[in-house]
Write a protein that holds these residues in place. Structure first.
Motif, PDB file in Angstrom:
ATOM      1  N   HIS A 108       0.826  -1.207   0.000  1.00 48.48           N
ATOM      2  CA  HIS A 108       0.000   0.000   0.000  1.00 48.48           C
ATOM      3  C   HIS A 108       0.865   1.265   0.000  1.00 48.48           C
ATOM      4  O   HIS A 108       0.564   2.237  -0.707  1.00 48.48           O
ATOM      5  N   VAL A 109       1.939   1.250   0.775  1.00 50.19           N
ATOM      6  CA  VAL A 109       2.842   2.400   0.786  1.00 50.19           C
ATOM      7  C   VAL A 109       3.405   2.645  -0.617  1.00 50.19           C
ATOM      8  O   VAL A 109       3.448   3.790  -1.098  1.00 50.19           O
ATOM      9  N   ILE A 110       3.822   1.580  -1.272  1.00 46.36           N
ATOM     10  CA  ILE A 110       4.415   1.706  -2.607  1.00 46.36           C
ATOM     11  C   ILE A 110       3.387   2.193  -3.621  1.00 46.36           C
ATOM     12  O   ILE A 110       3.661   3.115  -4.401  1.00 46.36           O
ATOM     13  N   MET A 111       2.217   1.584  -3.635  1.00 46.54           N
ATOM     14  CA  MET A 111       1.210   1.934  -4.644  1.00 46.54           C
ATOM     15  C   MET A 111       0.751   3.382  -4.471  1.00 46.54           C
ATOM     16  O   MET A 111       0.530   4.094  -5.457  1.00 46.54           O
ATOM     17  N   ASN A 112       0.610   3.835  -3.228  1.00 42.52           N
ATOM     18  CA  ASN A 112       0.255   5.237  -3.004  1.00 42.52           C
ATOM     19  C   ASN A 112       1.359   6.172  -3.477  1.00 42.52           C
ATOM     20  O   ASN A 112       1.085   7.248  -4.036  1.00 42.52           O
TER      21      ASN A 112
END
Length: 416
Positions: free
Chosen positions: A196-200
């Motif tokens: 989630h951190v990466i995709m955001n």
């Protein structure tokens, strides 16, 4: 005199140490591709076998020489993907610094690092894959720059990198781990939260240049895991950022470097058009013949999409046809699985009136066992499917794939 000079240049072009003819660069529509460029001479020998920085320099030089045949310069590179063997002596930050020192800047191209444990050929330590667009520095472009942040950084030096670069309609966003996206990463968040951190972070960079993740034409990811159960929650987390139809995707279990305390790494390529004063989604033609497999989890990704004269493929695996079971045909057998996987690529290109001979980039991840290296036989098989001459080729050996029955995943880009 000019003819003699051209002949000399042709003789001196580098070659992979394979017994088949291959292109070092090729173009599809407005983009040009270089496959796995290493520090090879015209006989396929590594010129600096014990020198990591020498191999980086030689590989960069070979990217530049390959692009000349497509009327491109090294300055035309938009993205460099570096498959490198990291160690206590050579960190990711050091690799990025070496690449920045050898590549044109202001802005620098996007650099995506993929730590690997193996290379396809003896004494090789690095291979570079590149995407270029002729003369883009004279066009309108947007760059998103930031300082490099990785959990294993062993230097206090501030390294400025290009996180995303938009050139006309084409956008490259660098692959990244949660450590790249977080000022004070401590390794405490689990793999799903890292996704989630990466995709955001990716979506934020894309928004800065007028796009979103829905404009992605290719998702490429890596994760630590050896079972389907480890893959599934990561896959669902990434997929939650796409509406259907999502982009073709390739996600590989891969050594990411335990020193980095991260479990996954993801990057995207995207395209978005500018019409009058607005940015607009570019419609895609889609192909998914019934024979071609589906994922065992419900995901929004597609297997093949065509836009702007290019066909982008998802990573093809030897999954059972006409099914979403996740089961493999010819379990554990590399060459039979490679043949079967290439038959899927033929199926996906056929609705567009194309065949494997129309590929302009071929990327192959394959399992290589310590006591059984089938690289040479694999190259011959791929060449036969591509009509005898290989397109620019990236070969990435790994010690395991998604499960014990899997040995290979292949994707590519074809002229549309």
């Amino acid at each position: 005199m000019k003819k003699e000079k051209d002949m000399k240049t042709q003789e001196e072009i580098w070659h992979l140490p394979v017994g088949r003819t291959h292109e070092v660069a090729a173009s599809a529509a407005s983009l040009s591709f270089v496959g796995g460029a290493g520090d090879f001479d015209q006989q396929g020998r590594v010129r600096c076998p014990e020198d990591f920085s020498g191999q980086i320099k030689g590989a960069i030089e070979n990217v530049g020489s390959a692009l000349t045949q497509e009327n491109c310069l090294l300055a035309d590179v938009i993205r460099v993907k570096a498959f490198v063997q990291l160690s206590e002596q050579v960190s990711e930050a050091a690799v990025v610094t070496m690449l920045l020192n050898g590549l044109p800047n202001s802005p620098a191209p996007v650099i995506s690092v993929v730590p690997v444990e193996m290379q396809p050929f003896p004494k090789q330590k690095v291979q570079l894959q590149a995407i270029a667009k002729r003369g883009w520095r004279d066009m309108t472009y947007q760059a998103v720059e930031d300082k490099l942040r990785i959990a294993s950084a062993d230097s206090d030096d501030e390294i400025i990198v290009t996180n995303a670069l938009r050139v006309g309609e084409f956008i490259a966003a660098a692959n990244r781990t949660a450590a790249h996206c977080t000022e004070t990463y401590d390794g405490s968040i689990d793999g799903v939260e890292q996704c989630h951190v990466i995709m955001n972070s990716l979506n934020s960079d894309l928004k800065t240049v007028g796009a979103t993740l829905q404009d992605a034409i290719k998702l490429e990811g890596y994760y630590q895991g050896v079972t389907r159960a480890q893959w599934t929650p990561f896959a669902k987390a990434r997929a939650s950022y796409f509406a259907e139809p999502g982009p073709p995707a390739t996600v590989i279990p891969c050594h990411l470097g335990g020193h980095d305390r991260t479990m996954t790494r993801v990057g995207v390529l995207a395209m978005r058009e500018r019409r009058n004063s607005y940015d607009k989604y570019i419609p895609r033609e889609d192909a998914w013949p019934e024979r071609v497999w589906d994922w065992p989890a419900e995901l929004p990704y597609r297997q093949a999409q065509k836009l702007r004269g290019m066909i982008w493929l998802g990573g093809q695996v030897p999954a059972q046809p006409f099914s979403n079971t996740g089961k493999r045909v010819h379990p554990g057998q590399l060459l039979p699985q490679a043949r079967f996987t290439m038959s899927y690529i033929s199926d996906l290109l056929r609705p567009f009136g194309k065949a494997p001979a129309d590929l302009k980039l071929l990327v192959c991840y394959y399992r290589r066992l310590p006591d059984h290296d089938e690289t040479e036989a694999l190259v011959h098989l791929l060449a036969d499917y591509c009509g005898g001459v290989l397109p620019p080729l990236s070969l990435i050996p790994v010690d395991h794939m998604q499960d014990k029955d899997s040995t290979i995943e292949i994707w590519g880009v074809a002229q549309g």
